[in-house]
Design an enzyme around this catalytic site. Sequence first.
Site, PDB file in Angstrom:
ATOM      1  N   ASP A   1       0.176   5.336   0.562  1.00  0.00           N
ATOM      2  CA  ASP A   1      -0.924   6.155   1.090  1.00  0.00           C
ATOM      3  C   ASP A   1      -0.693   7.655   1.040  1.00  0.00           C
ATOM      4  O   ASP A   1       0.360   8.147   1.472  1.00  0.00           O
ATOM      5  CB  ASP A   1      -1.157   5.844   2.579  1.00  0.00           C
ATOM      6  CG  ASP A   1      -1.812   4.518   2.830  1.00  0.00           C
ATOM      7  OD1 ASP A   1      -2.354   3.940   1.894  1.00  0.00           O
ATOM      8  OD2 ASP A   1      -1.777   4.077   3.993  1.00  0.00           O
TER       9      ASP A   1
ATOM     10  N   GLU B   1      -3.248  10.365   2.949  1.00  0.00           N
ATOM     11  CA  GLU B   1      -4.472  10.572   3.720  1.00  0.00           C
ATOM     12  C   GLU B   1      -4.484  12.015   4.202  1.00  0.00           C
ATOM     13  O   GLU B   1      -3.497  12.504   4.765  1.00  0.00           O
ATOM     14  CB  GLU B   1      -4.566   9.621   4.913  1.00  0.00           C
ATOM     15  CG  GLU B   1      -4.839   8.183   4.531  1.00  0.00           C
ATOM     16  CD  GLU B   1      -5.096   7.305   5.744  1.00  0.00           C
ATOM     17  OE1 GLU B   1      -6.138   6.642   5.793  1.00  0.00           O
ATOM     18  OE2 GLU B   1      -4.237   7.289   6.653  1.00  0.00           O
TER      19      GLU B   1
ATOM     20  N   GLU C   1       0.845  -1.194   0.000  1.00  0.00           N
ATOM     21  CA  GLU C   1       0.000   0.000   0.000  1.00  0.00           C
ATOM     22  C   GLU C   1       0.881   1.245   0.000  1.00  0.00           C
ATOM     23  O   GLU C   1       1.925   1.281   0.655  1.00  0.00           O
ATOM     24  CB  GLU C   1      -0.904  -0.017   1.239  1.00  0.00           C
ATOM     25  CG  GLU C   1      -1.988   1.026   1.253  1.00  0.00           C
ATOM     26  CD  GLU C   1      -2.971   0.818   2.407  1.00  0.00           C
ATOM     27  OE1 GLU C   1      -3.371   1.826   3.014  1.00  0.00           O
ATOM     28  OE2 GLU C   1      -3.325  -0.339   2.701  1.00  0.00           O
TER      29      GLU C   1
END
Length: 295
Positions: free
Chosen positions: A107, A109, A105
């Site tokens: 990311d 955010e 993953e």
Amino acid sequence: MSSCKVPMNMVFLLSLFTTSLMAMTASAGNFFQDFDITFGDGRAKILNGGQLLTLNLDKASGSGFKSKNEYLFGRIDMQIKLVSGNSAGTVTAYYLSSEGPTHDEIDFEFLGNSTGEPYTLHTNVFSQGKGNREQQFQLWFDPTKTFHTYSIVWNSQRIIFLVDNIPIRVFNNLESAGVPFPKNQPMRIYSSLWNADDWATRGGLVKTDWTQAPFTASYRNFKANACTASSPSSCASSTSTNSLTEQSAWKTQGLDAAGRNRLRWVQQKFMVYNYCSDLKRFPQGLPAECKRSRF
């Protein structure tokens, strides 16, 4: 209008070229073609003939979408305008991810905040199911006023996080030092807008003000110069041409001197958390990648 007949060998070559190109790049800019709505019961909307996508959050539910394609290395760009006003408690997530307990993953955010307070941009890298590699930033602009471009460059040597083409983070391939690196699992693009007021803003002290709902994040100008999972061999091949095109530059992309200076500027002035500096969190010693060059 007169017509002409194209020789069959030319038809074959054109078909082969088109197929190869599609394996290397995803369609740019049409959300109908490139994405599926994953949840939200109508709170996610594709507008303007596929040129704009909006996610909405209210007290009942958030919303989200994912790419139809899976990618194995590439450059992903998305322009996003974040929730404006009092966005405390909300999280807008935009990331690449594979599936399963040992997933990879990458990311972005965006953690909302009270009116007038800055967003926190949270980044992380998971490899073989292990994350805990957080770096957080407060941006040098208001990300709610207009669209800004958030990019991920992912090749076999490194992962680069960029904001408006300015590098903010580099995660190098340090498998030689025993650090797992995402390289074998194709990943989809995901994005969602959801309520996380138990942790997102000041550790959960500031709760979501539902009188401000619905909260809206907007997306446009998606672009993927990337290898799709249907053609992994094209990702492994090295660039043999003398000049790198935009579509293949990401394969070997790193940071030149100007890029390293920009990265240093961002990390010195706008980074608010770095796991590689958190000695209390790692009393047995910092992770191996923290002891190596950032560039």
